[in-house]
Design a protein around this motif. Structure first.
Motif, short mmCIF file in Angstrom:
data_model
loop_
_atom_site.label_atom_id
_atom_site.label_comp_id
_atom_site.label_asym_id
_atom_site.label_seq_id
_atom_site.Cartn_x
_atom_site.Cartn_y
_atom_site.Cartn_z
N GLY A 370 46.62 -23.64 28.70
CA GLY A 370 46.85 -22.23 29.01
C GLY A 370 48.27 -21.75 28.86
N ALA A 371 49.18 -22.62 28.38
CA ALA A 371 50.57 -22.19 28.25
C ALA A 371 50.74 -21.17 27.13
N TYR A 372 49.82 -21.21 26.17
CA TYR A 372 49.92 -20.29 25.03
C TYR A 372 48.51 -19.95 24.60
N ASP A 373 48.22 -18.66 24.47
CA ASP A 373 46.89 -18.21 24.05
C ASP A 373 46.95 -17.83 22.58
N PRO A 374 46.36 -18.63 21.68
CA PRO A 374 46.41 -18.33 20.24
C PRO A 374 45.87 -16.95 19.90
N ARG A 375 44.98 -16.41 20.75
CA ARG A 375 44.41 -15.09 20.44
C ARG A 375 45.47 -13.99 20.47
N ASP A 376 46.58 -14.25 21.22
CA ASP A 376 47.65 -13.26 21.26
C ASP A 376 48.31 -13.07 19.90
N ALA A 377 48.20 -14.09 19.04
CA ALA A 377 48.83 -14.01 17.73
C ALA A 377 48.16 -12.97 16.84
N THR A 378 46.91 -12.61 17.13
CA THR A 378 46.20 -11.65 16.28
C THR A 378 46.92 -10.32 16.24
N GLY A 379 47.23 -9.76 17.42
CA GLY A 379 47.94 -8.49 17.46
C GLY A 379 49.35 -8.61 16.92
N PHE A 380 49.99 -9.72 17.19
CA PHE A 380 51.36 -9.97 16.71
C PHE A 380 51.39 -9.91 15.18
N ILE A 381 50.43 -10.59 14.56
CA ILE A 381 50.37 -10.62 13.10
C ILE A 381 50.03 -9.24 12.55
N HIS A 382 49.09 -8.54 13.19
CA HIS A 382 48.69 -7.20 12.70
C HIS A 382 49.88 -6.24 12.74
N LEU A 383 50.65 -6.26 13.80
CA LEU A 383 51.79 -5.36 13.90
C LEU A 383 52.86 -5.70 12.87
N ASN A 384 53.13 -6.98 12.66
CA ASN A 384 54.15 -7.36 11.69
C ASN A 384 53.68 -7.13 10.26
N ALA A 385 52.38 -7.09 10.05
CA ALA A 385 51.85 -6.86 8.70
C ALA A 385 51.65 -5.38 8.39
N LEU A 386 51.86 -4.52 9.38
CA LEU A 386 51.57 -3.09 9.21
C LEU A 386 52.33 -2.50 8.02
N ARG A 387 53.62 -2.72 7.93
CA ARG A 387 54.40 -2.13 6.84
C ARG A 387 54.02 -2.73 5.49
N LEU A 388 53.61 -4.00 5.49
CA LEU A 388 53.19 -4.63 4.24
C LEU A 388 51.89 -4.03 3.74
N ARG A 389 50.94 -3.80 4.68
CA ARG A 389 49.67 -3.18 4.28
C ARG A 389 49.89 -1.76 3.80
N THR A 390 50.79 -1.04 4.46
CA THR A 390 51.07 0.35 4.08
C THR A 390 51.63 0.41 2.66
N ALA A 391 52.56 -0.46 2.36
CA ALA A 391 53.16 -0.49 1.03
C ALA A 391 52.12 -0.90 -0.02
N ALA A 392 51.27 -1.84 0.32
CA ALA A 392 50.26 -2.31 -0.63
C ALA A 392 49.26 -1.19 -0.95
N ARG A 393 48.87 -0.42 0.05
CA ARG A 393 47.93 0.68 -0.18
C ARG A 393 48.55 1.73 -1.11
N ARG A 394 49.83 2.01 -0.87
CA ARG A 394 50.50 3.01 -1.71
C ARG A 394 50.52 2.55 -3.17
N GLN A 395 50.81 1.28 -3.38
CA GLN A 395 50.85 0.73 -4.74
C GLN A 395 49.48 0.79 -5.40
N GLN A 396 48.42 0.53 -4.60
CA GLN A 396 47.04 0.61 -5.13
C GLN A 396 46.68 2.03 -5.53
N GLN A 397 47.14 3.00 -4.74
CA GLN A 397 46.81 4.39 -5.03
C GLN A 397 47.52 4.89 -6.27
N GLN A 398 48.74 4.32 -6.51
CA GLN A 398 49.51 4.75 -7.67
C GLN A 398 49.13 4.01 -8.94
N ALA A 399 48.33 2.96 -8.80
CA ALA A 399 47.97 2.15 -9.98
C ALA A 399 47.01 2.92 -10.87
#
Length: 399
Positions: A370-399
């Motif tokens: 119980g010292a570390y809950d791996p499920r907490d990493a899900t939100g952590f990864i989603h937040l850090n990936a937000l700008r990457l997903r946003t940039a990727a969508r923009r590139q897809q729309q411009q393709a």
């Protein structure tokens, strides 16, 4: 006129001593800072007087050098251009500081140094003089006389009966202290040529080092190494011991082309066995004890800190500012590192600290209770990936 000359007894300062007495008709006091030159100091006072000095003053600065200059630099982890441990650079401010003190004590009008007009040391000495004694006149013979190079100096020395440890066959420029030895000039000016095998004085060729490894335990308190294999030593004695051990195992040879502050590249060969061990071990104990963001921020400042030391800005407000931040970080850098030395290589065999931030319950790949809950990493990864997903969508729309 009374001049205090920073004197080593080598080719440059031996010629300079004679030249000053002839050029300025001055009372020249030869001053030598003992920062660990060993046998180079033998007969120095007699030689200085025979060359024209009215007096020769030798100041034993070894403990101060390691305690107040080398150790703070080790705590900072400084390394110039990712290779040079700054052995010559760090000695210059202390040498200049004591030179100023002597100039005050004897009532001198000027201070003089033997640094060449192409090198870094002229800047280091004179920046220190400016910070500590702006009223004193500074005499830099290499920028005044008509001697064009080391061949001219050797000829001048021969003409004036000045014994020097340099010949046309081995015209090396060598600087030694407790932290290192540096070699320049002569055949070393060709960066394609390897250093002559007989050049080195502190270290064995790694190929000739013992066939059995040696294990050391270095103990640190607040960033300073205070003991080796459980035995306490003064700073200078500790560094001397590590030089002997490291040299025996071929640790600490460096051959590099560096960028001088004055704008040119130069080739230097260095031996720094004890310093190499100290810096490596210090880093290992920091990996246990320093907070991640503190370590990363400090590391981002290290190139700037190393430049300040290399360029000669030891007595500057910016270096003191950085040092204060480094000292704050070092309060927790306490513990013991076990190292293995073998044929030029250092290997970490263990580290421990009462200030350790390493938590087995967090780091283990087994059940962590119980010292570390791996499920907490899900939100952590989603937040850090937000700008990457946003940039990727923009590139897809411009393709």
């Amino acid at each position: 006129m009374k001049i205090v000359l920073a004197y080593s007894g080598g080719l440059d300062t031996s010629v300079i001593l004679k030249w000053l007495t002839e050029k300025y008709k001055a009372d020249v006091i030869a001053y030598c800072a003992d920062v660990g030159q060993a046998e180079e100091l033998t007969g120095l006072e007699e030689k200085a007087r025979q060359t024209g000095a009215s007096r020769c003053l030798v100041s034993d600065l070894r403990e101060e050098f390691v305690r107040d200059y080398v150790f703070p630099m080790i705590r900072a982890g400084a390394l110039y251009e990712d290779q040079y441990l700054l052995g010559t650079s760090i000695a210059r401010p202390l040498i200049a500081k004591r030179q100023v003190e002597i100039a005050r004590e004897v009532g001198a009008d000027a201070v003089a140094h033997g640094a060449t007009g192409k090198g870094n040391d002229q800047v280091r000495f004179e920046l220190a003089f400016a910070a500590l004694a702006p009223d004193l006149r500074v005499i830099a013979p290499w920028r005044e006389w008509d001697l064009a190079g080391r061949a001219d100096l050797i000829r001048y020395a021969e003409e004036h009966g000045i014994p020097v440890p340099v010949t046309t066959a081995k015209p090396y420029s060598m600087d030694r202290n407790l932290f290192h030895i540096s070699y320049e000039s002569g055949v070393l000016e060709d960066p394609w040529q390897p250093p002559p095998p007989d050049l080195f004085r502190l270290t064995r060729n790694p190929e000739d080092a013992p066939d059995e490894p040696e294990t050391l335990e270095l103990s640190f308190e607040s960033g300073n190494c205070v003991a080796v294999n459980g035995k306490s030593f003064s700073p200078a004695a500790l560094l001397s011991l590590l030089n002997e051990i490291g040299g025996r195992h071929g640790i600490g040879r460096v051959d590099l082309v560096e960028n001088r502050f004055v704008g040119m590249k130069s080739r230097g060969v260095y031996e720094c066995p004890g310093g190499t061990i100290l810096r490596f071990a210090h880093r290992q104990i920091e990996t246990l004890t320093l907070d991640r963001e503190v370590m990363h921020l400090r590391d981002s400042l290290l190139p700037r800190y190393a430049e300040l030391v290399y360029y000669g800005f030891w007595f500057s407000p910016e270096r003191e500012f950085l040092q204060a931040a480094i000292e704050q970080s070092q309060q927790v850098v306490t513990g013991t590192v076990r190292l293995r030395l073998f044929k030029g290589a250092l290997q970490t065999m263990g580290r421990k600290s009462p200030q350790s931030l390493y938590d087995l319950h967090l780091a283990t790949m087994e059940a962590d209770q119980g010292a570390y809950d791996p499920r907490d990493a899900t939100g952590f990864i989603h937040l850090n990936a937000l700008r990457l997903r946003t940039a990727a969508r923009r590139q897809q729309q411009q393709a």
